[in-house]
Design an enzyme around this catalytic site. Structure first.
Site, PDB file in Angstrom:
ATOM      1  N   CYS A 135       0.835  -1.210   0.000  1.00 57.03           N
ATOM      2  CA  CYS A 135       0.000   0.000   0.000  1.00 57.03           C
ATOM      3  C   CYS A 135       0.867   1.256   0.000  1.00 57.03           C
ATOM      4  CB  CYS A 135      -0.933  -0.009   1.208  1.00 57.03           C
ATOM      5  SG  CYS A 135      -1.943   1.466   1.303  1.00 57.03           S
TER       6      CYS A 135
ATOM      7  N   CYS B 274      -0.493   4.103   2.100  1.00 57.74           N
ATOM      8  CA  CYS B 274      -0.281   3.960   3.553  1.00 57.74           C
ATOM      9  C   CYS B 274       1.190   4.194   3.913  1.00 57.74           C
ATOM     10  CB  CYS B 274      -0.648   2.558   4.037  1.00 57.74           C
ATOM     11  SG  CYS B 274      -2.086   1.845   3.275  1.00 57.74           S
ATOM     12  N   ASP B 275       2.110   3.640   3.133  1.00 56.23           N
ATOM     13  CA  ASP B 275       3.506   3.568   3.568  1.00 56.23           C
ATOM     14  C   ASP B 275       4.493   4.390   2.745  1.00 56.23           C
ATOM     15  OD1 ASP B 275       2.711   1.760   5.526  1.00 56.23           O
ATOM     16  OD2 ASP B 275       2.873   0.070   4.154  1.00 56.23           O
TER      17      ASP B 275
END
Ligand code: NAP
Length: 311
Positions: A136, A139-140
């Site tokens: 992701c 997200c990261d």
């Protein structure tokens, strides 16, 4: 704790399919209860720009779209439980759905649990998940600001990841096992136009290097079998998704890949259990198609409950 009330309809999942089913079911006086899951909202919660959902000419952020859908369902008094389903029993009626804190009885069920990211399933990838290996970018990606990263895959998801990372990272290398992409043309062109994105064709990851964080990868050229090493700070895996149906095994018919088997429109193999969205969709997997299936499932449940009457 078992509740003596029997719900008319329980919807499992709260992505576009589950929430659209809830909106239609609530407006159809089915008083739906949504078991939303701990990661409520589905895959769009991990997305930034959504430019292909009709009605938003300027685009919309994924989490904002899901927030709006949930509000719309709540406006018609849909109830939500923000827990995962632990087990189900579809062998007798009413059906039993157990969450972490309660057992719910239901006359009908719509399964809309979607799909999750797939992994390469090599030892080093699994060991370094959360330490530079991710599925992701939204997200990261931020953790790798100004760094060099790779994206694995050649579909829409891989292009979305590469596009997002190109804005944050120094350099993005897309590693793909063939010499052409399957991603839609517009996305391909967008990513190929980024000066800091490169492609390595006909290539596969043999190993992710690093002990407590990713430091590089071993790449195999699939045409020459030559193995080379590339120093890298993070690996984003974007090689497709698998349906979230493990909790259904032995309860309803699934196909060899774990997708729910389709029995006439939105029906599953169990009378009174319906499906919507990516959990049964091997082909389209779009928020709009999932929402459309949610509509169909809610209308099919309405028809079903009218037919069986009070149970
Ligand atoms: P996908 O279309 O199935 O693409 C998966 C990619 O990963 C393919 O290029 C495949 O290679 C590669 N791959 C699969 N297994 C691999 C392995 N073990 N090792 C290395 N590479 C592997 O999956 P997706 O990109 O996640 O998309 C899924 C669906 O969601 C699609 O229908 C897509 O249109 C949709 N989606 C849409 C958007 C959007 O912006 N509209 C964004 C994300 C996803 P091959 O090409 O060789 O098979």
């Amino acid at each position: 704790m078992e509740n003596s009330k029997t719900e008319k309809l329980v919807i499992i999942g709260s992505g576009p399919a589950g929430l659209t089913a809830a909106i239609y079911a609530a407006r159809g006086a089915l008083d739906p209860l949504v078991v939303a899951g701990r990661e409520a909202g589905g895959q769009l919660m991990l997305t930034t720009d959504v430019d292909d959902f009709p009605g938003f000419p300027e685009g919309i952020q994924g989490p904002e779209l899901m927030g709006k859908m949930r509000k719309q369902a709540e406006r018609f008094n849909t109830r939500f439980i923000n827990e995962d389903v632990v087990s189900i029993d579809f062998s007798k009626k009413p059906f039993i759905i157990k969450t972490e804190s309660q057992a719910i009885q239901a006359k009908s069920v719509i399964i809309a649990t979607g799909a999750s990211a797939m992994w390469l399933n090599i030892e080093s990838e699994q060991r370094l998940r959360g330490k530079g290996v991710s599925a992701c970018a939204v997200c990261d990606g931020f953790f790798f600001k100004g760094k060099n990263v790779i994206v694995i895959g050649g579909g829409d998801a891989a292009m979305r990841e590469a596009q997002h990372l190109s804005k944050i990272c120094n350099k993005v290398t897309v590693i793909h096992r063939r010499d052409s992409l399957r991603a839609q043309d517009a996305l391909q062109q967008l990513v190929k136009s980024k000066p800091n994105v490169e492609f390595r064709w006909n290539s596969a990851i043999e190993e992710v290097l690093g002990t407590d964080k990713v430091t590089g990868v071993k790449i195999k050229n699939l045409q020459t079998n030559e193995i080379s090493e590339m120093p890298i700070d993070a690996v984003f895996v974007a090689i497709g998704h698998k349906p979230n149906t493990d909790f259904l095994k032995g309860q309803i018919e699934l196909d060899e890949k774990g997708y729910i088997s389709v029995h006439d429109e939105t029906k599953t193999s169990v009378d009174g259990v319906f499906f919507a969205g990516d959990v049964a969709d091997k082909k389209y997997k779009q928020a709009v198609t999932a929402a459309g299936m949610g509509t169909k499932a809610a209308l099919d449940v309405e028809e079903y409950l009218e037919k069986v009457g009070p149970q």
